[in-house]
Design an enzyme around this catalytic site. Structure first.
Site, PDB file in Angstrom:
ATOM      1  N   ASN A  88       0.800  -1.237   0.000  1.00  9.20           N
ATOM      2  CA  ASN A  88       0.000   0.000   0.000  1.00  9.20           C
ATOM      3  C   ASN A  88       0.822   1.270   0.000  1.00  9.20           C
ATOM      4  O   ASN A  88       0.386   2.301  -0.524  1.00  9.20           O
ATOM      5  CB  ASN A  88      -0.897  -0.017   1.255  1.00  9.20           C
ATOM      6  CG  ASN A  88      -1.411   1.363   1.610  1.00  9.20           C
ATOM      7  OD1 ASN A  88      -2.331   1.874   0.971  1.00  9.20           O
ATOM      8  ND2 ASN A  88      -0.822   1.998   2.617  1.00  9.20           N
ATOM      9  N   TYR A 155       4.036  10.179 -11.077  1.00 10.41           N
ATOM     10  CA  TYR A 155       3.058   9.384 -10.321  1.00 10.41           C
ATOM     11  C   TYR A 155       2.268   8.472 -11.263  1.00 10.41           C
ATOM     12  O   TYR A 155       2.070   7.284 -10.980  1.00 10.41           O
ATOM     13  CB  TYR A 155       2.124  10.328  -9.563  1.00 10.41           C
ATOM     14  CG  TYR A 155       1.153   9.637  -8.624  1.00 10.41           C
ATOM     15  CD1 TYR A 155       1.572   9.139  -7.399  1.00 10.41           C
ATOM     16  CD2 TYR A 155      -0.191   9.490  -8.959  1.00 10.41           C
ATOM     17  CE1 TYR A 155       0.686   8.517  -6.529  1.00 10.41           C
ATOM     18  CE2 TYR A 155      -1.087   8.870  -8.097  1.00 10.41           C
ATOM     19  CZ  TYR A 155      -0.646   8.382  -6.878  1.00 10.41           C
ATOM     20  OH  TYR A 155      -1.532   7.754  -6.021  1.00 10.41           O
ATOM     21  N   LYS A 159       2.139   4.358 -11.149  1.00  7.90           N
ATOM     22  CA  LYS A 159       0.923   3.557 -10.915  1.00  7.90           C
ATOM     23  C   LYS A 159       0.587   2.688 -12.133  1.00  7.90           C
ATOM     24  O   LYS A 159       0.020   1.602 -11.966  1.00  7.90           O
ATOM     25  CB  LYS A 159      -0.240   4.472 -10.521  1.00  7.90           C
ATOM     26  CG  LYS A 159      -0.057   5.129  -9.145  1.00  7.90           C
ATOM     27  CD  LYS A 159       0.053   4.108  -8.010  1.00  7.90           C
ATOM     28  CE  LYS A 159       0.081   4.755  -6.637  1.00  7.90           C
ATOM     29  NZ  LYS A 159       0.185   3.777  -5.527  1.00  7.90           N
ATOM     30  N   ILE A 188      -9.189   9.930  -2.334  1.00  8.89           N
ATOM     31  CA  ILE A 188      -9.629   9.395  -1.054  1.00  8.89           C
ATOM     32  C   ILE A 188      -9.211  10.377   0.037  1.00  8.89           C
ATOM     33  O   ILE A 188      -8.088  10.902   0.007  1.00  8.89           O
ATOM     34  CB  ILE A 188      -8.978   8.005  -0.795  1.00  8.89           C
ATOM     35  CG1 ILE A 188      -9.260   7.045  -1.969  1.00  8.89           C
ATOM     36  CG2 ILE A 188      -9.470   7.432   0.537  1.00  8.89           C
ATOM     37  CD1 ILE A 188     -10.709   6.758  -2.265  1.00  8.89           C
ATOM     38  N   THR A 190      -7.536  11.455   2.671  1.00  5.59           N
ATOM     39  CA  THR A 190      -6.398  11.109   3.535  1.00  5.59           C
ATOM     40  C   THR A 190      -5.448  12.309   3.576  1.00  5.59           C
ATOM     41  O   THR A 190      -5.644  13.295   2.860  1.00  5.59           O
ATOM     42  CB  THR A 190      -5.612   9.899   2.975  1.00  5.59           C
ATOM     43  OG1 THR A 190      -4.986  10.298   1.751  1.00  5.59           O
ATOM     44  CG2 THR A 190      -6.495   8.690   2.745  1.00  5.59           C
TER      45      THR A 190
HETATM   46  N1  LIG Z   1      -5.470   9.317  -1.106  1.00  2.61           N
HETATM   47  C1  LIG Z   1      -5.745   9.200  -2.395  1.00  2.61           C
HETATM   48  O1  LIG Z   1      -6.497  10.005  -2.961  1.00  2.61           O
HETATM   49  C2  LIG Z   1      -5.181   8.058  -3.200  1.00  2.61           C
HETATM   50  C3  LIG Z   1      -5.702   7.845  -4.478  1.00  2.61           C
HETATM   51  C4  LIG Z   1      -5.226   6.804  -5.245  1.00  2.61           C
HETATM   52  C5  LIG Z   1      -4.230   5.993  -4.740  1.00  2.61           C
HETATM   53  N2  LIG Z   1      -3.722   6.230  -3.502  1.00  2.61           N
HETATM   54  C6  LIG Z   1      -2.662   5.343  -3.048  1.00  2.61           C
HETATM   55  O2  LIG Z   1      -3.013   4.767  -1.808  1.00  2.61           O
HETATM   56  C7  LIG Z   1      -1.839   4.473  -1.070  1.00  2.61           C
HETATM   57  C8  LIG Z   1      -1.976   5.047   0.321  1.00  2.61           C
HETATM   58  O3  LIG Z   1      -2.186   6.442   0.193  1.00  2.61           O
HETATM   59  P1  LIG Z   1      -2.843   7.327   1.353  1.00  2.61           P
HETATM   60  O4  LIG Z   1      -3.761   8.271   0.692  1.00  2.61           O
HETATM   61  O5  LIG Z   1      -3.327   6.483   2.461  1.00  2.61           O
HETATM   62  O6  LIG Z   1      -1.520   8.148   1.777  1.00  2.61           O
HETATM   63  P2  LIG Z   1      -1.112   8.835   3.158  1.00  2.61           P
HETATM   64  O7  LIG Z   1       0.016   9.730   2.806  1.00  2.61           O
HETATM   65  O8  LIG Z   1      -2.312   9.401   3.819  1.00  2.61           O
HETATM   66  O9  LIG Z   1      -0.574   7.603   4.012  1.00  2.61           O
HETATM   67  C9  LIG Z   1       0.475   6.834   3.499  1.00  2.61           C
HETATM   68  C10 LIG Z   1       1.234   6.135   4.603  1.00  2.61           C
HETATM   69  O10 LIG Z   1       2.323   5.451   3.973  1.00  2.61           O
HETATM   70  C11 LIG Z   1       3.535   5.852   4.570  1.00  2.61           C
HETATM   71  N3  LIG Z   1       4.599   5.831   3.581  1.00  2.61           N
HETATM   72  C12 LIG Z   1       4.854   6.749   2.607  1.00  2.61           C
HETATM   73  N4  LIG Z   1       5.938   6.379   1.913  1.00  2.61           N
HETATM   74  C13 LIG Z   1       6.373   5.232   2.464  1.00  2.61           C
HETATM   75  C14 LIG Z   1       7.468   4.374   2.181  1.00  2.61           C
HETATM   76  N5  LIG Z   1       8.356   4.664   1.234  1.00  2.61           N
HETATM   77  N6  LIG Z   1       7.609   3.243   2.911  1.00  2.61           N
HETATM   78  C15 LIG Z   1       6.738   2.954   3.920  1.00  2.61           C
HETATM   79  N7  LIG Z   1       5.698   3.738   4.238  1.00  2.61           N
HETATM   80  C16 LIG Z   1       5.523   4.864   3.518  1.00  2.61           C
HETATM   81  C17 LIG Z   1       3.292   7.244   5.129  1.00  2.61           C
HETATM   82  O11 LIG Z   1       4.206   7.550   6.186  1.00  2.61           O
HETATM   83  C18 LIG Z   1       1.840   7.130   5.601  1.00  2.61           C
HETATM   84  O12 LIG Z   1       1.750   6.619   6.910  1.00  2.61           O
HETATM   85  C19 LIG Z   1      -0.674   5.047  -1.878  1.00  2.61           C
HETATM   86  O13 LIG Z   1      -0.053   4.030  -2.630  1.00  2.61           O
HETATM   87  C20 LIG Z   1      -1.347   6.043  -2.783  1.00  2.61           C
HETATM   88  O14 LIG Z   1      -0.613   6.278  -3.971  1.00  2.61           O
HETATM   89  C21 LIG Z   1      -4.177   7.234  -2.708  1.00  2.61           C
END
Ligand SMILES: NC(=O)c1ccc[n+]([C@@H]2O[C@H](COP(=O)([O-])OP(=O)(O)OC[C@H]3O[C@@H](n4cnc5c(N)ncnc54)[C@H](O)[C@@H]3O)[C@@H](O)[C@H]2O)c1
Length: 252
Positions: A88, A155, A159, A188, A190
């Site tokens: 994730n 990005y 992906k 999402i 976050t």
């Molecule tokens: N939030 C969105 O809108 C969204 C949309 C599409 C995809 N995503 C994907 O979902 C996943 C989670 O995103 P989120 O929104 O929860 O992000 P977030 O930034 O809210 O949380 C991500 C967590 O991952 C940790 N993290 C970041 N880089 C890291 C690394 N290199 N190694 C270990 N931990 C790491 C951060 O410290 C944090 O705790 C990501 O892969 C992101 O690309 C998010």
């Protein structure tokens, strides 16, 4: 009695990873959770314990192969098996740079964490899952794994790589009883989206909300529900797929 299944989740201290970890904990899974900072461990473990999960925390950067080895080895030493892996962790990188302004640092970090990092996770999760008799992997992709987004080239590339890795891994691992799927979230709610569009009621936020036919952003819990489905026996004949959790974004 059969021991509780074990799940490894990267980037579990916040957002989608944390919601997913809490959902697995409520189902009684044992958990190996990772994130970047040591101080994120104790509060996360306390929340997982309160939710019913026996969990261990490893400080790990998903970009590093050595940290993938550490996480998998710790799970195997602590629990003796691995049944599910959720790759994730991700970074949005700098999404203000157009392609002409890309920097070496942004390209390396974004592709290093999001794309190469998933590959390192897969590499080291596979032998543990095989030793445990099979299982399921879910990679967290994005709508940006399916379509282009202006100014987000690194990005988007990262992906799209996750989508390709998911299909390649599904084909390679089907013979071992390991299913590999992805979820492709829209925007999402976050910390990541707050960093991208600002925390308040900004024009950028309203524009992003408008990309979703359902008229809003999703919640981390809505993505966690899709991840749990793909990891569960309810999805026993599903592999190599990417499930959009995007309020209809990709249907346009
Ligand atoms: N939030 C969105 O809108 C969204 C949309 C599409 C995809 N995503 C994907 O979902 C996943 C989670 O995103 P989120 O929104 O929860 O992000 P977030 O930034 O809210 O949380 C991500 C967590 O991952 C940790 N993290 C970041 N880089 C890291 C690394 N290199 N190694 C270990 N931990 C790491 C951060 O410290 C944090 O705790 C990501 O892969 C992101 O690309 C998010």
């Amino acid at each position: 009695m059969k021991p509780a299944p074990v799940v490894l989740i990267t980037g579990a201290a916040a957002g989608i990873g944390k919601a997913t970890a809490l959902a697995f904990a409520r189902l009684g899974y044992r958990l190996l959770v990772t994130d970047l900072k040591a101080e994120s461990g104790p509060p996360l473990l306390a929340e997982l314990k309160a939710a019913g999960g026996d969990a261990r925390y490893v400080v790990a950067d998903q970009a590093k192969e050595t940290d993938a080895i550490l996480a998998v080895n710790t799970a195997m030493e602590a629990f003796g098996q691995l049944d599910v892996a959720i790759n994730n962790a991700g970074t949005e990188g700098d999404q203000t740079l157009g392609l002409e302004n890309q920097t070496d640092a942004n390209v390396r970090r974004t592709l290093g964490v999001n794309a190469e990092g998933v590959l390192w996770c897969l590499k080291h999760e596979i032998p543990a899952l095989r030793r445990s008799g099979g299982g399921a992997i879910v990679n967290v992709s994005s709508v940006a794994g399916h379509v282009g987004l202006e100014t987000c080239g690194a990005y988007v590339a990262s992906k799209h790589a996750v989508e390709g890795l998911t299909k390649a891994a599904a084909l390679e691992l089907a013979c071992f009883g390991i299913r590999v799927n992805a979820v492709a979230p829209g925007a999402i709610q976050t910390d990541m989206i707050d960093r991208a569009v600002g925390a308040g009621d900004t024009d950028a936020r309203r524009a992003i909300e408008g990309m979703h036919p359902l008229g809003r952003m999703g919640t981390p819990e809505e993505v966690a529900a899709a991840i749990l489905f793909l990891a569960s026996d309810a999805a026993s004949f599903i592999t190599g797929q990417s499930l959009a959790v995007d309020g209809g974004w990709l249907a346009r």
